[in-house]
Scaffold this motif. Structure first.
Motif, short mmCIF file in Angstrom:
data_model
loop_
_atom_site.label_atom_id
_atom_site.label_comp_id
_atom_site.label_asym_id
_atom_site.label_seq_id
_atom_site.Cartn_x
_atom_site.Cartn_y
_atom_site.Cartn_z
N ILE A 552 35.81 -70.83 88.50
CA ILE A 552 34.93 -71.77 89.20
C ILE A 552 35.35 -73.20 88.87
O ILE A 552 35.54 -73.55 87.71
CB ILE A 552 33.46 -71.54 88.81
N GLN A 553 35.48 -74.03 89.92
CA GLN A 553 35.93 -75.40 89.74
C GLN A 553 34.84 -76.43 90.02
O GLN A 553 34.91 -77.53 89.53
CB GLN A 553 37.14 -75.66 90.64
N SER A 554 33.85 -76.11 90.82
CA SER A 554 32.78 -77.04 91.13
C SER A 554 31.60 -76.24 91.65
O SER A 554 31.79 -75.20 92.30
CB SER A 554 33.22 -78.07 92.17
N LEU A 555 30.37 -76.71 91.39
CA LEU A 555 29.19 -75.96 91.82
C LEU A 555 28.03 -76.91 92.07
O LEU A 555 28.03 -78.06 91.65
CB LEU A 555 28.81 -74.91 90.77
N ASP A 556 27.00 -76.40 92.76
CA ASP A 556 25.77 -77.14 92.96
C ASP A 556 24.63 -76.14 93.15
O ASP A 556 24.85 -75.01 93.63
CB ASP A 556 25.85 -78.07 94.16
N ILE A 557 23.42 -76.55 92.76
CA ILE A 557 22.22 -75.71 92.84
C ILE A 557 21.39 -76.13 94.05
O ILE A 557 21.19 -77.33 94.29
CB ILE A 557 21.38 -75.81 91.55
N SER A 558 20.89 -75.17 94.80
CA SER A 558 20.07 -75.48 95.97
C SER A 558 18.77 -76.16 95.53
O SER A 558 18.31 -75.98 94.40
CB SER A 558 19.75 -74.20 96.75
N PRO A 559 18.16 -76.97 96.41
CA PRO A 559 16.95 -77.70 96.04
C PRO A 559 15.80 -76.81 95.58
O PRO A 559 14.96 -77.25 94.79
CB PRO A 559 16.58 -78.45 97.32
N ASP A 560 15.74 -75.56 96.06
CA ASP A 560 14.67 -74.67 95.61
C ASP A 560 15.03 -73.93 94.34
O ASP A 560 14.22 -73.15 93.82
CB ASP A 560 14.30 -73.68 96.72
N GLY A 561 16.24 -74.13 93.80
CA GLY A 561 16.64 -73.51 92.55
C GLY A 561 16.97 -72.04 92.65
O GLY A 561 17.15 -71.39 91.61
N LYS A 582 18.55 -65.13 91.17
CA LYS A 582 17.59 -64.13 90.70
C LYS A 582 18.20 -62.74 90.69
O LYS A 582 18.11 -62.01 89.69
CB LYS A 582 16.34 -64.14 91.58
N SER A 583 18.82 -62.35 91.77
CA SER A 583 19.36 -60.99 91.87
C SER A 583 20.79 -60.86 91.36
O SER A 583 21.24 -59.76 91.04
CB SER A 583 19.31 -60.52 93.32
N GLY A 584 21.53 -61.98 91.31
CA GLY A 584 22.93 -61.93 90.91
C GLY A 584 23.86 -61.58 92.05
O GLY A 584 25.08 -61.51 91.85
N ALA A 585 23.32 -61.37 93.25
CA ALA A 585 24.17 -61.04 94.40
C ALA A 585 24.97 -62.26 94.83
O ALA A 585 24.49 -63.38 94.78
CB ALA A 585 23.30 -60.55 95.56
N ARG A 586 26.21 -62.02 95.23
CA ARG A 586 27.07 -63.12 95.68
C ARG A 586 27.75 -62.74 96.99
O ARG A 586 27.99 -61.58 97.28
CB ARG A 586 28.12 -63.45 94.61
N ARG A 587 28.03 -63.77 97.77
CA ARG A 587 28.72 -63.54 99.04
C ARG A 587 29.66 -64.69 99.32
O ARG A 587 29.40 -65.84 98.94
CB ARG A 587 27.73 -63.39 100.20
N GLN A 588 30.78 -64.39 99.97
CA GLN A 588 31.73 -65.43 100.34
C GLN A 588 31.20 -66.17 101.56
O GLN A 588 30.83 -65.57 102.56
CB GLN A 588 33.10 -64.82 100.64
N LEU A 589 31.18 -67.51 101.45
CA LEU A 589 30.60 -68.32 102.52
C LEU A 589 31.65 -68.76 103.53
O LEU A 589 31.43 -68.67 104.74
CB LEU A 589 29.90 -69.54 101.92
N THR A 590 32.79 -69.26 103.06
CA THR A 590 33.84 -69.72 103.97
C THR A 590 35.08 -68.83 103.84
O THR A 590 35.26 -68.14 102.84
CB THR A 590 34.23 -71.18 103.68
N ASP A 591 35.91 -68.88 104.86
CA ASP A 591 37.13 -68.07 104.85
C ASP A 591 38.26 -68.88 105.48
O ASP A 591 38.60 -68.70 106.65
CB ASP A 591 36.91 -66.76 105.61
N VAL A 592 38.81 -69.82 104.69
CA VAL A 592 39.95 -70.61 105.15
C VAL A 592 41.18 -70.17 104.36
O VAL A 592 41.06 -69.58 103.28
CB VAL A 592 39.71 -72.12 104.96
N ASN A 593 42.35 -70.48 104.87
CA ASN A 593 43.56 -70.04 104.19
C ASN A 593 44.18 -71.13 103.33
O ASN A 593 45.30 -70.97 102.84
CB ASN A 593 44.60 -69.51 105.19
N ASP A 594 43.49 -72.28 103.16
CA ASP A 594 44.02 -73.31 102.27
C ASP A 594 42.96 -73.75 101.25
O ASP A 594 42.91 -73.21 100.16
CB ASP A 594 44.57 -74.50 103.05
N PHE A 595 42.08 -74.73 101.58
CA PHE A 595 41.16 -75.24 100.57
C PHE A 595 39.90 -75.79 101.19
O PHE A 595 39.94 -76.55 102.17
CB PHE A 595 41.84 -76.36 99.77
N VAL A 596 38.75 -75.41 100.62
CA VAL A 596 37.48 -76.07 100.88
C VAL A 596 36.71 -76.05 99.56
O VAL A 596 36.65 -75.02 98.88
CB VAL A 596 36.68 -75.38 102.01
#
Length: 673
Positions: A552-561, A582-596
């Motif tokens: 992980i290189q950078s992160l942010d928390i949603s306003p509702d935590g 809360k649940s620990g579930a994760r999902r990939q949000l973007t799918d680019v072939n370089d960088f976001v």
């Protein structure tokens, strides 16, 4: 401790004090320090390790017939001394306060027999092989900035049948009040080429070593030209143009530039002059700790006439952005760095494609170069415990052949290495990083002058975040030997409290009573962070929330935590992911072939600002947290990195290395305001 009472000078860390002149120097550059702090330092160095009482200091600095507020004067002078040394009263490196008694010097003095010879202006003579215990140091010093550092050239001596070198001497070459970057030797090491910005963008200049002649500008087109590299025959200089992009060539005495490639940076010549190696990514940042390469950069080689270009490394092998290539003398291997969450040092076999790791993962590796005989590699490194110049032995197959040794220590970042063709002179820039937290107050559209909150908390103090109620500021701080501290303070810098010393990327939770951060405890996978922790700012107790990606290189928390958005590299590209806290579930949000990456939630949680690669630029985007849809909101050239949103949520603020200013973007229109 060595005695210094009769010595003319004393040295410790990067500092030297001249007792006869009453001068304090850092890396050879005189510091502006008034007489009283110098006198206090002299007294402490007369009895290193022993307490010097406040009464003893009063008797020397303020004789009995002097009427002054002694306590105030002594405290002020001591604070000025600590400021000059970059020291801290809470965690001292050099000057320790002994409560109700006085002060003592706790640093390590450098013995007189290994002190550097005084700098000389003339061109140094060639080194003479002598017994190791009688060698003196020779250094050639080039000031690259009145603000951030020096450039140094060392003469190196290598005993027979040993890959390790010994530093011989040093001498100052030139000084400049401007920022000078990427110095490099000519093949015969009689001239220097480097880039300097005198107000119209970086240009390549050449000057003779040991000569009083003015610089010869060989480029003058305002295209931000950097990273000069001299051809082995001395006839051509190749470089990277930040504005036009790609690799360019120009005669060493100036002339008409010609394009070699339309992409890439950091060119490096093979010793036979038949090939150029380069990184596919541009240079985004010239900061002291900037790695100089980002995903999805890979290595390429090309003929000097622009033909036969071919890719050498593959994205994801090794993971990260590949850059700063340099050739082995036999032309078979390239040494390079790769950046993910930290950095690694590698070699690539140009015949087989095999990749081998040379260095342990570290925050930053800088600009490795092979020794003239190919038995070792020199490089700069910043690690949690050390900063400086290193050398590591390598075998004929490009693998590491032993443990690295440190040739130079100090707080200067050793960058832009250039080795003379005969292997006896090593040139590099040394950028010194001083970091702190500043504030600007606003009344309507009027802004106050910047005010310092915490100066020199560490080598790097970053990511300041206001608490939800605006009553506190959270920052992360890193310095050599201590990684990584989390601090909380009031907006005026008072009541600073360290919450922890094992975390990265701290963020407030909505209640303002707890924070989350990536913890360094429970280290796995090359000592990279693996767990997200929640910490109470009242009790300073932390609990593990979830196991997360090691990169992980950078992160942010949603306003509702409830959710965390973060970036992580995988298979040669970097994308955004969302973690349910809360649940620990994760999902990939973007799918680019370089960088976001560099995601920031909007105040209402309905959008995420991020930046993504577009050719050689980084542009600001709005990302939908539902389906990962991307909407571009900046379009002009440069590096646009979102840092926060306007309070009304109408658009993100963004800034960047190529612009050095802050702007606001309307999320719906893309218009900068």
């Amino acid at each position: 401790m060595p005695e210094v009472q009769k010595a003319r000078t004393a040295r410790f860390g990067p500092f030297e004090i001249d007792f006869s002149r009453g001068e304090l120097r850092k890396h050879g550059m005189r510091l502006k320090v008034s007489r009283q702090p110098i006198q206090i330092l002299e007294m402490l160095l007369e009895s290193p390790g022993e307490v010097v009482s406040r009464e003893q200091i009063r008797e020397r600095l303020w004789p009995a017939n002097t009427f002054v507020d002694f306590d105030h004067g002594l405290n002020a002078a001591t604070n000025k001394l600590r400021e000059a040394l970059g020291d801290s009263a809470d965690k001292p490196t050099y000057i320790e306060t002994v409560p109700r008694r006085g002060y003592r010097f706790i640093g390590e003095l450098i013995p007189a027999e290994v002190e550097a010879a005084p700098p000389v202006q003339e061109r140094p003579s060639e080194p003479v092989l002598v017994k190791k215990d009688r060698q003196r140091m020779l250094v050639v010093t080039l000031a690259i900035s009145c603000v951030i550092g020096l450039a140094l050239a060392y003469l190196l001596v290598r005993p027979k049948h040993d890959w390790r070198v010994t530093i011989a001497r040093e001498a100052q070459i030139t000084t400049s009040s401007e920022l000078v970057v990427y110095p490099t030797f000519s093949p015969d090491a009689t001239r220097l080429a480097y880039s300097v910005d005198e107000g119209h963008g970086y240009e390549i200049v050449v000057r003779q070593i040991g000569s009083a002649e003015r610089e010869l500008a060989i480029t003058n087109d305002g295209q931000q030209n950097i990273q000069a590299a001299w051809s082995p025959d001395g006839q051509t200089i190749v470089y990277h143009s930040r504005k036009r992009g790609g690799i360019w060539a120009i005669p060493a005495l100036g002339g008409t530039p010609r394009r070699i490639t339309n992409f890439g940076s950091h060119p490096s010549w093979s010793q036979d002059g038949k090939w150029l190696a380069f990184q596919s990514g541009p240079v985004n940042d010239l900061g002291a700790d900037a790695p100089g390469v980002f995903l999805p950069s890979v290595l390429w080689v090309v003929r000097p006439d622009g033909t036969d270009a071919r890719q050498v490394t593959k994205a994801g092998t090794p993971e990260g952005g590949h850059g700063s290539p340099s050739w082995s003398p036999d032309g078979r291997h390239l040494v390079f760095v790769s950046i993910v969450a930290g950095m690694g040092l590698f070699t690539a076999d140009l015949q087989t494609g095999e990749i081998k790791r040379l260095g342990y993962p570290a925050p930053v590796y800088f600009d490795p170069v092979y020794s003239a005989d190919g038995t070792s590699i020199f490089y700069g490194m910043v690690s949690p415990v050390s900063v400086g110049l290193f050398q590591v032995p390598v075998g004929n197959d490009g693998s590491r052949a032993g443990e690295p040794v440190q040739l130079r220590s100090g707080d200067a970042r050793v960058r832009n290495l250039s080795l003379s063709r005969d292997g006896t002179k090593l040139l590099y820039s040394g950028a010194t990083l001083i970091s702190g937290i500043w504030s600007i107050s606003a009344r309507g559209k009027r802004f106050s002058d910047p005010a310092v909150l915490r100066q020199r908390m560490g080598d790097r103090t970053t990511v300041p975040k206001f608490s939800p109620d605006g009553q506190h500021v959270l920052v992360a701080s890193w310095r050599v030997g201590v990684c990584c501290e989390i601090w909380m303070m009031k907006p005026d810098g008072s009541d600073a409290l360290m919450l922890g010393s094992d975390g990265l990327h701290p963020k407030w939770l909505p209640d303002g009573k707890n924070i989350v951060y990536l913890s360094l405890r429970g280290k796995e996978n090359d000592a990279r962070t693996t767990f997200l922790h929640e910490l109470s700012v009242e009790t300073r107790e932390s609990v593990k929330v979830a196991e997360v990606s090691t990169n992980i290189q950078s992160l942010d928390i949603s306003p509702d935590g409830r959710r965390m958005v973060y970036q992580t590299p995988m298979n040669g590209s970097t994308n955004l992911w969302i973690l349910d806290l809360k649940s620990g579930a994760r999902r990939q949000l973007t799918d680019v072939n370089d960088f976001v990456g560099f995601p920031v939630w909007s105040p209402d949680g309905s959008q995420i600002a991020a930046d993504a690669k577009r050719t050689d630029d980084d542009q600001a985007f709005i990302v939908s947290p539902r389906d990962g849809g991307l909407m571009q909101v900046t379009f002009d050239p440069g590096q646009h990195w979102p840092g926060s949103w306007t309070p009304d949520g109408k658009g993100p603020h963004h800034g960047g290395a190529a612009r050095w200013r802050m702007e606001r973007v309307r999320a719906g229109s893309g218009d900068g305001k």
